[in-house]
Scaffold this active site. Structure first.
Site: not given
Ligand code: DGY
Length: 323
Positions: A158, A232, A234, A262, A281
């Site tokens: 990512i 994006t 945790r 959350e 999320h």
């Molecule tokens: C994950 O897959 O870990 C993401 O946070 C879910 O969107």
């Protein structure tokens, strides 16, 4: 008798229907996340578990699941599962790497632009009837991504996909990764340097004991005045109390898709920060990505329930393999 599998969330019926021919399926349909007591109860004689981030799979849950042969989560992250306890019990944990890379990287860049160009704030401002003067030269001024130095913390798939997108904006990119890595156009630096030198810092590491609050109070304090933190990954990657102080004083901005707690409680101080863009999320929330995640999770579930190795396993040591 068919082997039993427990599903901790309310998935669309056409996704779950094919499982009924092979398994006895018990699916949680409550409006809230499945409580631990119900989960323990249902898992007593279950062979498979299909779960997601909203249900922690703790050591005490696993202690009661004597027949369990597989845990399959509809997520790439496995921090909601006690992985060590699962491995000790010889239970493979399936997850969904790969399929949510592009959606999450898109959202990270979206948050960078939303926070630095004040998109959510401007939308709120319009909707509350404050636009009375027409075009104004100094209205809602932000800053340009093309002129920013962006720091990427964690250069897994990512993080790398985020770098690819940033190349198109022409900004400078600094990077930090747990293991050494060379990526075209990225200056690799140490973590403290990255926080101190960037206009935008974006977090892309998995949450582990080593990365807990990697955006620490000291590192947040070292960020440039007016800098932006994007998360994006945790919530617990960030010292949230320190970030709230930075936001309240106006020194920092943020774009946050994830939170330590959350759903975010209705009175949470983040909700009072105009300079933070907040999302519930939704990094992977596109129809095709969610379908791909569920498909992959069901592949893992089926494999584990029939005693086969999981195609996407987060604790390969259960098979005597290293990660
Ligand atoms: C994950 O897959 O870990 C993401 O946070 C879910 O969107």
């Amino acid at each position: 008798m068919k082997p039993k599998c427990v599903i901790t969330l309310d998935l669309p019926k056409d996704i779950v229907a094919p499982l009924h021919s092979q398994f006895e399926v018990m699916a949680w349909a409550g409006a809230d996340a499945m409580p631990e007591a119900n989960l323990q109860d249902w898992l007593g004689d279950a062979r498979g578990l299909l779960c997601a981030l909203s249900t922690p799979i703790t050591a005490s849950v696993l202690a009661r699941a004597a027949q369990l042969k597989v845990i399959s989560t509809i997520s790439v992250g496995v921090d909601h599962i006690d992985l060590a306890a699962a491995s000790d019990a010889g239970i493979p944990v399936g997850h969904t790497p790969g399929v949510l890379v592009d959606s999450t990287a898109d959202l990270a860049v979206g948050l960078m632009i939303a926070a630095t160009r004040r998109i959510a704030e401007a939308d709120r401002w319009m909707r509350t009837g404050q636009w009375s003067k027409g075009w104004q030269s100094d209205l809602l001024l932000g800053s340009d991504l093309s002129q920013a130095t962006v720091g990427i913390v964690g250069l897994g798939p990512i993080g790398e996909a985020t770098v690819r997108r940033l190349r198109g904006f022409g900004c400078g990119v600094l990077g930090w990764n747990r293991t050494p890595k060379t990526i075209e156009g990225v200056e690799m630096v140490d973590l403290d340097d990255l926080f101190a030198r960037c206009d935008i810092v974006s977090l892309h590491t998995a949450l582990t004991p080593e990365t807990f609050q990697i955006a620490s109070r000291n590192r947040l304090a070292s960020m440039r005045a007016g800098a932006t933190l994007i998360n994006t990954g945790r919530g617990a990657l960030v010292d949230e109390a320190a970030l709230i102080e930075g936001l309240s004083s106006g020194r920092l901005k943020a774009g946050l898709d994830v939170f330590e707690s959350e759903p975010l409680p209705a009175d949470h101080p983040f909700l009072r920060q105009e300079n933070a863009v907040l999302l519930p999320h939704v990094g992977s929330a596109t129809l095709s990505t969610r379908m791909a995640m569920v498909t992959r999770a069901i592949e893992n579930l089926r494999a584990g329930m029939s005693g086969q190795p999981l195609p996407f396993c987060a604790n390969p040591e259960v098979y005597g393999l290293s990660e």
